[in-house]
Design a protein around this motif. Sequence first.
Motif, PDB file in Angstrom:
ATOM      1  N   TYR A  75       0.819  -1.186   0.071  1.00 22.17           N
ATOM      2  CA  TYR A  75      -0.094  -0.064  -0.220  1.00 22.17           C
ATOM      3  C   TYR A  75       0.805   1.144  -0.001  1.00 22.17           C
ATOM      4  O   TYR A  75       1.893   1.035   0.739  1.00 22.17           O
ATOM      5  CB  TYR A  75      -1.012  -0.008   1.273  1.00 22.17           C
ATOM      6  CG  TYR A  75      -1.841  -1.303   1.308  1.00 22.17           C
ATOM      7  CD1 TYR A  75      -2.951  -1.009   0.301  1.00 22.17           C
ATOM      8  CD2 TYR A  75      -1.816  -2.034   1.944  1.00 22.17           C
ATOM      9  CE1 TYR A  75      -3.960  -2.406   0.443  1.00 22.17           C
ATOM     10  CE2 TYR A  75      -2.678  -3.061   2.108  1.00 22.17           C
ATOM     11  CZ  TYR A  75      -3.686  -3.283   1.032  1.00 22.17           C
ATOM     12  OH  TYR A  75      -4.482  -4.408   1.078  1.00 22.17           O
TER      13      TYR A  75
ATOM     14  N   LYS B 137       1.934   5.119  -2.537  1.00 20.14           N
ATOM     15  CA  LYS B 137       1.335   5.979  -3.635  1.00 20.14           C
ATOM     16  C   LYS B 137       2.494   6.647  -4.090  1.00 20.14           C
ATOM     17  O   LYS B 137       3.613   6.539  -3.550  1.00 20.14           O
ATOM     18  CB  LYS B 137       0.523   7.188  -3.018  1.00 20.14           C
ATOM     19  CG  LYS B 137       1.130   8.034  -1.668  1.00 20.14           C
ATOM     20  CD  LYS B 137       0.593   9.415  -1.778  1.00 20.14           C
ATOM     21  CE  LYS B 137      -0.568   9.259  -0.925  1.00 20.14           C
ATOM     22  NZ  LYS B 137      -0.809  10.749  -0.564  1.00 20.14           N
TER      23      LYS B 137
ATOM     24  N   GLY C 175      -6.591   4.001   0.381  1.00 22.64           N
ATOM     25  CA  GLY C 175      -7.325   4.619  -1.194  1.00 22.64           C
ATOM     26  C   GLY C 175      -8.137   5.687  -0.614  1.00 22.64           C
ATOM     27  O   GLY C 175      -8.399   6.082   0.158  1.00 22.64           O
TER      28      GLY C 175
END
Lengths: 215, 215
Positions: free
Chosen positions: A213, A215, B56
Amino acid sequence: MKKYKIPEATINRLTVYSRCLEQEEIKGIETISSAEIARKIGVTPAQVRKDLAYFGEFGTRGVGYNVKDLKKHIMKILGLNSKWNVAIIGAGNLGSALFHYKGFQERGFYVAAIFDNNPEKIGKKMGDKVILDFRQDINNIIKELRISLAIVAVPADSAQEVVDKLVNAGIKGIVNFAPRSLSVPSDVILRRVDLAAQLEILTFNLQSKSQIYGK
Amino acid sequence: MKKYKIPEATINRLTVYSRCLEQEEIKGIETISSAEIARKIGVTPAQVRKDLAYFGEFGTRGVGYNVKDLKKHIMKILGLNSKWNVAIIGAGNLGSALFHYKGFQERGFYVAAIFDNNPEKIGKKMGDKVILDFRQDINNIIKELRISLAIVAVPADSAQEVVDKLVNAGIKGIVNFAPRSLSVPSDVILRRVDLAAQLEILTFNLQSKSQIYGK
DNA sequence: TAGATTGTTAATCGATTAACAATC
DNA sequence: TAGATTGTTAATCGATTAACAATC
Protein backbone atom coordinates in the motif's frame (compact mmCIF):
# COMPACT_ATOMS: atom_id res chain seq x y z
CA MET A 1 2.95 15.58 42.92
CA LYS A 2 3.21 15.10 39.21
CA LYS A 3 0.73 12.62 37.81
CA TYR A 4 1.70 10.41 34.87
CA LYS A 5 -0.70 8.97 32.40
CA ILE A 6 0.40 5.38 32.00
CA PRO A 7 0.26 4.07 28.43
CA GLU A 8 -2.26 1.31 27.77
CA ALA A 9 0.55 -0.63 26.11
CA THR A 10 2.50 -0.55 29.37
CA ILE A 11 -0.36 -2.24 31.22
CA ASN A 12 -0.63 -4.86 28.51
CA ARG A 13 3.06 -5.57 28.86
CA LEU A 14 2.80 -5.78 32.65
CA THR A 15 0.49 -8.76 32.24
CA VAL A 16 3.07 -10.35 29.96
CA TYR A 17 5.94 -9.61 32.36
CA SER A 18 4.05 -11.25 35.19
CA ARG A 19 3.43 -14.39 33.12
CA CYS A 20 7.10 -14.49 32.22
CA LEU A 21 8.20 -14.08 35.85
CA GLU A 22 5.80 -16.84 36.86
CA GLN A 23 7.65 -19.21 34.56
CA GLU A 24 11.06 -18.15 35.83
CA GLU A 25 9.85 -18.62 39.39
CA ILE A 26 8.78 -22.17 38.56
CA LYS A 27 12.19 -22.82 37.01
CA GLY A 28 13.73 -21.69 40.29
CA ILE A 29 15.45 -18.61 38.86
CA GLU A 30 15.93 -16.03 41.61
CA THR A 31 17.28 -12.98 39.80
CA ILE A 32 16.58 -11.65 36.31
CA SER A 33 17.76 -8.62 34.34
CA SER A 34 15.66 -6.30 32.20
CA ALA A 35 17.64 -7.61 29.23
CA GLU A 36 16.61 -11.19 29.91
CA ILE A 37 12.95 -10.33 30.39
CA ALA A 38 13.08 -8.26 27.22
CA ARG A 39 14.61 -11.05 25.17
CA LYS A 40 12.08 -13.60 26.41
CA ILE A 41 9.07 -11.59 25.38
CA GLY A 42 10.43 -9.62 22.44
CA VAL A 43 10.74 -6.01 23.59
CA THR A 44 13.72 -3.76 24.39
CA PRO A 45 15.38 -3.73 27.83
CA ALA A 46 14.73 0.01 28.04
CA GLN A 47 11.04 -0.68 27.52
CA VAL A 48 10.97 -3.08 30.45
CA ARG A 49 12.76 -0.67 32.77
CA LYS A 50 10.63 2.28 31.68
CA ASP A 51 7.40 0.33 32.18
CA LEU A 52 8.42 -0.65 35.69
CA ALA A 53 9.69 2.84 36.50
CA TYR A 54 6.14 4.20 36.26
CA PHE A 55 5.36 2.34 39.46
CA GLY A 56 8.50 2.36 41.54
CA GLU A 57 12.05 1.08 41.86
CA PHE A 58 11.96 -2.67 42.02
CA GLY A 59 15.49 -3.63 40.97
CA THR A 60 19.02 -3.49 42.30
CA ARG A 61 21.61 -1.69 40.19
CA GLY A 62 24.37 -3.98 39.03
CA VAL A 63 22.27 -7.01 39.94
CA GLY A 64 18.81 -7.07 38.38
CA TYR A 65 15.36 -7.88 39.72
CA ASN A 66 14.39 -10.48 42.28
CA VAL A 67 11.95 -12.68 40.39
CA LYS A 68 9.59 -13.39 43.29
CA ASP A 69 9.50 -9.79 44.48
CA LEU A 70 9.01 -8.27 41.06
CA LYS A 71 6.19 -10.71 40.32
CA LYS A 72 4.50 -9.75 43.57
CA HIS A 73 4.90 -6.05 42.81
CA ILE A 74 3.40 -6.42 39.34
CA MET A 75 0.51 -8.51 40.64
CA LYS A 76 -0.20 -5.79 43.17
CA ILE A 77 -0.03 -3.08 40.49
CA LEU A 78 -2.52 -5.04 38.37
CA GLY A 79 -4.84 -5.36 41.36
CA LEU A 80 -4.28 -9.10 41.67
CA ASN A 81 -3.30 -9.10 45.33
CA SER A 82 -6.95 -9.68 46.13
CA LYS A 83 -9.54 -12.03 44.60
CA TRP A 84 -12.20 -10.73 42.24
CA ASN A 85 -15.66 -12.20 41.76
CA VAL A 86 -16.86 -12.32 38.18
CA ALA A 87 -20.24 -12.91 36.59
CA ILE A 88 -20.62 -14.37 33.12
CA ILE A 89 -23.66 -13.21 31.19
CA GLY A 90 -24.78 -15.62 28.49
CA ALA A 91 -24.70 -19.41 28.83
CA GLY A 92 -24.25 -20.11 25.12
CA ASN A 93 -21.16 -21.61 23.54
CA LEU A 94 -18.83 -18.80 24.38
CA GLY A 95 -20.26 -18.17 27.83
CA SER A 96 -19.98 -21.82 28.83
CA ALA A 97 -16.47 -21.96 27.42
CA LEU A 98 -15.40 -18.99 29.47
CA PHE A 99 -17.14 -20.50 32.48
CA HIS A 100 -15.05 -23.66 32.19
CA TYR A 101 -11.84 -21.87 31.25
CA LYS A 102 -9.29 -22.43 34.01
CA GLY A 103 -7.07 -19.49 33.16
CA PHE A 104 -9.24 -17.03 35.10
CA GLN A 105 -9.00 -18.95 38.36
CA GLU A 106 -5.22 -19.14 38.08
CA ARG A 107 -5.01 -15.38 38.11
CA GLY A 108 -7.35 -14.79 41.02
CA PHE A 109 -10.66 -14.39 39.22
CA TYR A 110 -13.54 -16.47 40.57
CA VAL A 111 -16.52 -17.01 38.32
CA ALA A 112 -19.20 -16.70 40.98
CA ALA A 113 -22.32 -16.82 38.79
CA ILE A 114 -23.55 -17.42 35.26
CA PHE A 115 -26.70 -15.81 33.85
CA ASP A 116 -28.93 -16.22 30.82
CA ASN A 117 -32.40 -15.04 29.91
CA ASN A 118 -33.46 -18.11 27.97
CA PRO A 119 -36.11 -19.98 30.06
CA GLU A 120 -34.82 -23.28 28.67
CA LYS A 121 -31.40 -22.62 30.14
CA ILE A 122 -32.36 -20.96 33.42
CA GLY A 123 -32.28 -23.45 36.28
CA LYS A 124 -30.07 -25.95 34.42
CA LYS A 125 -26.70 -26.74 35.91
CA MET A 126 -23.39 -25.64 34.52
CA GLY A 127 -20.47 -27.21 36.37
CA ASP A 128 -21.21 -26.61 40.05
CA LYS A 129 -23.46 -23.61 39.36
CA VAL A 130 -27.10 -23.18 38.41
CA ILE A 131 -27.75 -20.86 35.47
CA LEU A 132 -29.55 -17.83 36.89
CA ASP A 133 -32.24 -15.61 35.39
CA PHE A 134 -30.47 -12.47 34.22
CA ARG A 135 -33.46 -10.15 34.32
CA GLN A 136 -34.76 -11.36 37.66
CA ASP A 137 -31.65 -12.16 39.68
CA ILE A 138 -28.86 -9.92 38.48
CA ASN A 139 -29.23 -7.10 41.04
CA ASN A 140 -29.54 -9.33 44.10
CA ILE A 141 -26.84 -11.80 43.17
CA ILE A 142 -24.31 -9.11 42.36
CA LYS A 143 -24.83 -7.62 45.80
CA GLU A 144 -24.99 -10.94 47.67
CA LEU A 145 -21.93 -12.46 46.02
CA ARG A 146 -19.98 -9.18 45.89
CA ILE A 147 -19.41 -9.46 42.17
CA SER A 148 -17.53 -6.52 40.73
CA LEU A 149 -16.69 -7.65 37.18
CA ALA A 150 -18.81 -9.01 34.37
CA ILE A 151 -18.07 -10.85 31.15
CA VAL A 152 -20.68 -10.29 28.45
CA ALA A 153 -21.03 -13.25 26.07
CA VAL A 154 -24.47 -12.63 24.58
CA PRO A 155 -25.51 -12.01 20.94
CA ALA A 156 -24.55 -8.59 19.60
CA ASP A 157 -28.17 -7.43 19.45
CA SER A 158 -28.82 -7.77 23.16
CA ALA A 159 -25.38 -6.65 24.36
CA GLN A 160 -26.27 -2.99 24.98
CA GLU A 161 -29.36 -3.92 26.98
CA VAL A 162 -27.35 -6.36 29.08
CA VAL A 163 -24.61 -3.81 29.71
CA ASP A 164 -27.18 -1.20 30.75
CA LYS A 165 -28.60 -3.60 33.32
CA LEU A 166 -25.13 -4.48 34.59
CA VAL A 167 -24.27 -0.81 35.04
CA ASN A 168 -27.55 -0.35 36.84
CA ALA A 169 -26.67 -3.24 39.14
CA GLY A 170 -23.45 -1.49 40.10
CA ILE A 171 -20.86 -3.34 37.98
CA LYS A 172 -17.84 -1.14 37.30
CA GLY A 173 -15.77 -3.31 34.96
CA ILE A 174 -17.04 -5.18 31.91
CA VAL A 175 -15.37 -7.29 29.23
CA ASN A 176 -17.57 -7.46 26.14
CA PHE A 177 -17.19 -10.39 23.75
CA ALA A 178 -20.12 -9.35 21.55
CA PRO A 179 -18.92 -7.78 18.29
CA ARG A 180 -20.62 -4.45 18.85
CA SER A 181 -19.47 -1.06 20.13
CA LEU A 182 -21.34 -0.31 23.35
CA SER A 183 -21.66 2.77 25.50
CA VAL A 184 -21.33 2.98 29.27
CA PRO A 185 -21.13 5.85 31.76
CA SER A 186 -17.66 7.31 32.27
CA ASP A 187 -17.21 5.69 35.68
CA VAL A 188 -17.58 2.21 34.19
CA ILE A 189 -14.70 0.56 32.34
CA LEU A 190 -15.60 -1.43 29.25
CA ARG A 191 -13.22 -3.55 27.21
CA ARG A 192 -14.13 -5.16 23.95
CA VAL A 193 -12.66 -8.45 22.79
CA ASP A 194 -13.51 -9.52 19.27
CA LEU A 195 -12.32 -13.07 18.68
CA ALA A 196 -12.93 -13.02 14.94
CA ALA A 197 -10.94 -9.77 14.69
CA GLN A 198 -7.89 -11.65 15.92
CA LEU A 199 -8.06 -13.83 12.83
CA GLU A 200 -8.81 -10.82 10.62
CA ILE A 201 -5.60 -9.13 11.68
CA LEU A 202 -3.75 -12.28 10.72
CA THR A 203 -5.35 -12.40 7.29
CA PHE A 204 -4.62 -8.73 6.75
CA ASN A 205 -0.97 -9.29 7.54
CA LEU A 206 -0.72 -12.42 5.40
CA GLN A 207 -2.35 -10.60 2.51
CA SER A 208 -0.43 -7.37 2.77
CA LYS A 209 2.88 -9.21 2.59
CA SER A 210 2.33 -9.73 -1.09
CA GLN A 211 0.79 -6.34 -1.55
CA ILE A 212 2.17 -2.86 -1.05
CA TYR A 213 0.00 0.00 0.00
CA GLY A 214 1.34 3.42 -0.77
CA LYS A 215 1.35 6.05 -3.40
CA MET B 1 6.61 4.33 -4.86
CA LYS B 2 6.69 5.33 -1.24
CA LYS B 3 5.77 2.52 1.12
CA TYR B 4 3.86 3.30 4.29
CA LYS B 5 4.01 1.27 7.43
CA ILE B 6 0.42 0.96 8.54
CA PRO B 7 -0.07 1.25 12.30
CA GLU B 8 -1.31 -1.86 14.07
CA ALA B 9 -3.97 0.32 15.68
CA THR B 10 -5.29 1.24 12.25
CA ILE B 11 -5.86 -2.44 11.40
CA ASN B 12 -7.62 -2.95 14.70
CA ARG B 13 -9.91 -0.05 13.94
CA LEU B 14 -10.63 -1.34 10.43
CA THR B 15 -12.20 -4.42 11.98
CA VAL B 16 -14.34 -2.16 14.13
CA TYR B 17 -15.32 0.04 11.18
CA SER B 18 -16.43 -3.00 9.21
CA ARG B 19 -18.60 -4.19 12.11
CA CYS B 20 -20.12 -0.74 12.37
CA LEU B 21 -20.83 -0.56 8.63
CA GLU B 22 -22.42 -4.00 8.77
CA GLN B 23 -24.92 -2.66 11.29
CA GLU B 24 -25.67 0.42 9.24
CA GLU B 25 -26.17 -1.74 6.18
CA ILE B 26 -28.72 -3.83 8.07
CA LYS B 27 -30.51 -0.66 9.14
CA GLY B 28 -30.72 0.30 5.47
CA ILE B 29 -28.48 3.35 5.74
CA GLU B 30 -26.87 4.06 2.37
CA THR B 31 -24.43 6.90 3.11
CA ILE B 32 -22.37 7.67 6.17
CA SER B 33 -19.86 10.40 7.07
CA SER B 34 -16.55 9.97 8.86
CA ALA B 35 -18.06 12.00 11.71
CA GLU B 36 -20.93 9.52 12.15
CA ILE B 37 -18.65 6.47 12.08
CA ALA B 38 -16.34 8.22 14.53
CA ARG B 39 -19.14 9.02 16.96
CA LYS B 40 -20.53 5.49 16.87
CA ILE B 41 -17.26 3.86 17.80
CA GLY B 42 -15.63 6.57 19.87
CA VAL B 43 -12.74 7.95 17.81
CA THR B 44 -12.15 11.25 15.97
CA PRO B 45 -13.40 11.82 12.41
CA ALA B 46 -9.84 12.64 11.35
CA GLN B 47 -8.78 9.22 12.62
CA VAL B 48 -11.37 7.48 10.47
CA ARG B 49 -10.39 9.41 7.35
CA LYS B 50 -6.69 8.93 7.96
CA ASP B 51 -7.10 5.18 8.53
CA LEU B 52 -9.00 4.81 5.26
CA ALA B 53 -6.58 7.06 3.38
CA TYR B 54 -3.80 4.50 3.84
CA PHE B 55 -5.64 2.27 1.40
CA GLY B 56 -7.34 4.52 -1.10
CA GLU B 57 -10.05 7.12 -1.66
CA PHE B 58 -13.38 5.55 -0.81
CA GLY B 59 -15.57 8.58 -0.16
CA THR B 60 -17.18 11.44 -2.03
CA ARG B 61 -16.36 14.97 -0.90
CA GLY B 62 -19.37 16.83 0.33
CA VAL B 63 -21.32 13.58 0.59
CA GLY B 64 -19.61 10.87 2.67
CA TYR B 65 -19.08 7.16 2.16
CA ASN B 66 -21.38 4.64 0.55
CA VAL B 67 -21.98 2.12 3.33
CA LYS B 68 -22.07 -1.00 1.14
CA ASP B 69 -19.05 -0.02 -0.92
CA LEU B 70 -16.92 1.01 2.03
CA LYS B 71 -17.74 -2.21 3.83
CA LYS B 72 -16.70 -4.20 0.78
CA HIS B 73 -13.46 -2.23 0.48
CA ILE B 74 -12.57 -2.80 4.12
CA MET B 75 -13.39 -6.50 3.93
CA LYS B 76 -11.08 -6.75 0.93
CA ILE B 77 -8.32 -4.88 2.75
CA LEU B 78 -8.62 -7.28 5.68
CA GLY B 79 -8.42 -10.23 3.32
CA LEU B 80 -12.02 -11.25 3.91
CA ASN B 81 -13.07 -11.36 0.27
CA SER B 82 -12.12 -15.03 0.28
CA LYS B 83 -12.83 -17.80 2.78
CA TRP B 84 -10.13 -19.05 5.12
CA ASN B 85 -9.85 -22.54 6.55
CA VAL B 86 -8.84 -22.72 10.19
CA ALA B 87 -7.63 -25.54 12.42
CA ILE B 88 -8.18 -25.52 16.16
CA ILE B 89 -5.51 -27.27 18.21
CA GLY B 90 -6.72 -28.46 21.59
CA ALA B 91 -10.16 -29.94 22.23
CA GLY B 92 -10.37 -28.85 25.85
CA ASN B 93 -12.78 -26.28 27.24
CA LEU B 94 -11.44 -23.35 25.32
CA GLY B 95 -10.84 -25.28 22.12
CA SER B 96 -14.36 -26.69 22.08
CA ALA B 97 -15.76 -23.27 22.86
CA LEU B 98 -13.93 -21.71 19.97
CA PHE B 99 -15.02 -24.63 17.79
CA HIS B 100 -18.67 -23.90 18.52
CA TYR B 101 -18.32 -20.12 18.41
CA LYS B 102 -20.39 -18.82 15.51
CA GLY B 103 -18.60 -15.49 15.20
CA PHE B 104 -15.82 -16.98 13.06
CA GLN B 105 -18.15 -18.36 10.41
CA GLU B 106 -19.91 -15.01 10.10
CA ARG B 107 -16.67 -13.38 9.04
CA GLY B 108 -15.63 -16.00 6.53
CA PHE B 109 -13.54 -18.30 8.71
CA TYR B 110 -14.36 -21.99 8.44
CA VAL B 111 -13.17 -24.27 11.22
CA ALA B 112 -12.18 -27.21 9.07
CA ALA B 113 -10.57 -29.44 11.70
CA ILE B 114 -9.98 -29.84 15.41
CA PHE B 115 -6.97 -31.66 16.87
CA ASP B 116 -5.84 -33.00 20.21
CA ASN B 117 -3.16 -35.38 21.36
CA ASN B 118 -5.08 -36.99 24.20
CA PRO B 119 -5.95 -40.59 23.14
CA GLU B 120 -9.19 -40.36 25.10
CA LYS B 121 -10.33 -37.46 22.96
CA ILE B 122 -9.00 -38.52 19.55
CA GLY B 123 -11.74 -40.17 17.48
CA LYS B 124 -14.59 -38.68 19.53
CA LYS B 125 -16.99 -36.38 17.76
CA MET B 126 -17.22 -32.66 18.23
CA GLY B 127 -20.18 -31.18 16.38
CA ASP B 128 -19.94 -32.54 12.86
CA LYS B 129 -16.19 -33.21 13.11
CA VAL B 130 -14.07 -36.01 14.52
CA ILE B 131 -11.25 -34.95 16.81
CA LEU B 132 -8.02 -35.74 14.98
CA ASP B 133 -4.64 -36.89 16.27
CA PHE B 134 -2.44 -33.82 16.27
CA ARG B 135 0.89 -35.61 16.06
CA GLN B 136 -0.17 -38.10 13.43
CA ASP B 137 -2.55 -36.16 11.20
CA ILE B 138 -1.56 -32.52 11.29
CA ASN B 139 0.65 -32.45 8.17
CA ASN B 140 -1.70 -34.38 5.89
CA ILE B 141 -4.90 -32.69 6.98
CA ILE B 142 -3.48 -29.20 6.63
CA LYS B 143 -2.52 -29.97 3.05
CA GLU B 144 -5.69 -31.87 2.16
CA LEU B 145 -8.09 -29.32 3.60
CA ARG B 146 -5.99 -26.31 2.54
CA ILE B 147 -5.86 -24.95 6.07
CA SER B 148 -3.85 -21.76 6.38
CA LEU B 149 -4.62 -20.53 9.89
CA ALA B 150 -4.43 -22.20 13.29
CA ILE B 151 -5.84 -21.40 16.70
CA VAL B 152 -3.77 -22.78 19.56
CA ALA B 153 -5.84 -23.62 22.63
CA VAL B 154 -3.57 -26.04 24.47
CA PRO B 155 -1.95 -25.78 27.93
CA ALA B 156 0.91 -23.28 28.16
CA ASP B 157 3.51 -26.01 28.60
CA SER B 158 2.86 -27.69 25.28
CA ALA B 159 2.17 -24.51 23.28
CA GLN B 160 5.70 -24.07 21.88
CA GLU B 161 5.88 -27.68 20.73
CA VAL B 162 2.49 -27.37 19.03
CA VAL B 163 3.46 -24.14 17.32
CA ASP B 164 6.71 -25.67 16.06
CA LYS B 165 4.77 -28.54 14.48
CA LEU B 166 2.28 -26.13 12.93
CA VAL B 167 5.07 -24.07 11.40
CA ASN B 168 6.61 -27.27 10.12
CA ALA B 169 3.28 -28.21 8.54
CA GLY B 170 3.26 -24.93 6.63
CA ILE B 171 0.88 -22.78 8.70
CA LYS B 172 1.63 -19.08 8.27
CA GLY B 173 -0.80 -17.48 10.72
CA ILE B 174 -1.39 -18.51 14.33
CA VAL B 175 -3.54 -17.15 17.15
CA ASN B 176 -2.22 -18.36 20.48
CA PHE B 177 -4.58 -18.52 23.46
CA ALA B 178 -2.02 -20.15 25.76
CA PRO B 179 -0.63 -17.64 28.25
CA ARG B 180 2.97 -18.02 27.14
CA SER B 181 5.26 -16.04 24.84
CA LEU B 182 6.19 -18.22 21.91
CA SER B 183 8.71 -17.89 19.12
CA VAL B 184 8.12 -18.51 15.42
CA PRO B 185 10.19 -17.88 12.26
CA SER B 186 9.89 -14.37 10.83
CA ASP B 187 7.68 -15.49 7.93
CA VAL B 188 5.00 -16.75 10.32
CA ILE B 189 2.62 -14.36 12.02
CA LEU B 190 1.75 -15.11 15.62
CA ARG B 191 -0.82 -13.28 17.71
CA ARG B 192 -1.30 -13.83 21.39
CA VAL B 193 -4.68 -13.51 23.09
CA ASP B 194 -4.68 -13.76 26.86
CA LEU B 195 -8.23 -13.91 28.15
CA ALA B 196 -7.28 -13.44 31.80
CA ALA B 197 -5.22 -10.39 30.86
CA GLN B 198 -8.43 -8.72 29.68
CA LEU B 199 -9.76 -8.91 33.22
CA GLU B 200 -6.40 -7.83 34.64
CA ILE B 201 -6.46 -4.62 32.66
CA LEU B 202 -9.90 -3.95 34.10
CA THR B 203 -8.74 -4.52 37.64
CA PHE B 204 -5.72 -2.32 37.06
CA ASN B 205 -7.92 0.50 35.85
CA LEU B 206 -10.43 0.07 38.67
CA GLN B 207 -7.63 0.08 41.21
CA SER B 208 -5.66 2.97 39.80
CA LYS B 209 -8.68 5.22 39.92
CA SER B 210 -8.28 5.47 43.65
CA GLN B 211 -4.53 5.52 43.46
CA ILE B 212 -2.13 7.94 41.84
CA TYR B 213 1.18 6.81 40.48
CA GLY B 214 3.81 9.50 40.08
CA LYS B 215 6.52 11.27 41.91
C1' DT C 1 -23.37 29.30 -5.84
C1' DA C 2 -23.47 27.82 -0.75
C1' DG C 3 -22.97 24.05 2.22
C1' DA C 4 -20.93 19.89 3.31
C1' DT C 5 -17.46 16.56 3.77
C1' DT C 6 -13.51 14.36 1.99
C1' DG C 7 -8.34 13.68 1.47
C1' DT C 8 -4.07 15.46 2.97
C1' DT C 9 -0.66 18.33 5.14
C1' DA C 10 1.63 20.14 8.97
C1' DA C 11 1.53 20.58 13.95
C1' DT C 12 1.00 18.31 18.06
C1' DC C 13 1.14 14.89 21.11
C1' DG C 14 2.76 10.70 23.19
C1' DA C 15 5.46 6.51 23.31
C1' DT C 16 9.88 4.29 22.57
C1' DT C 17 14.70 4.10 22.78
C1' DA C 18 19.61 5.40 23.31
C1' DA C 19 22.63 6.91 26.43
C1' DC C 20 24.55 7.59 30.78
C1' DA C 21 24.92 8.81 35.69
C1' DA C 22 23.92 6.33 39.81
C1' DT C 23 25.06 2.56 42.46
C1' DC C 24 25.21 -2.31 43.74
C1' DT D 1 38.07 -1.10 42.52
C1' DA D 2 36.04 -3.03 38.05
C1' DG D 3 32.02 -4.81 36.05
C1' DA D 4 27.27 -4.91 35.71
C1' DT D 5 22.73 -3.24 35.53
C1' DT D 6 19.37 -0.13 37.12
C1' DG D 7 16.61 4.32 36.93
C1' DT D 8 16.08 8.42 34.32
C1' DT D 9 16.82 11.95 30.95
C1' DA D 10 16.82 13.67 26.46
C1' DA D 11 16.42 12.48 21.62
C1' DT D 12 13.96 10.08 18.39
C1' DC D 13 10.35 8.08 16.35
C1' DG D 14 5.62 7.38 15.14
C1' DA D 15 0.72 8.13 15.69
C1' DT D 16 -3.04 11.37 16.24
C1' DT D 17 -5.33 15.52 15.31
C1' DA D 18 -6.41 20.23 13.66
C1' DA D 19 -6.91 22.70 9.83
C1' DC D 20 -7.84 23.56 5.20
C1' DA D 21 -7.77 23.10 0.12
C1' DA D 22 -10.25 20.21 -3.00
C1' DT D 23 -14.52 19.10 -4.71
C1' DC D 24 -19.12 17.04 -4.70
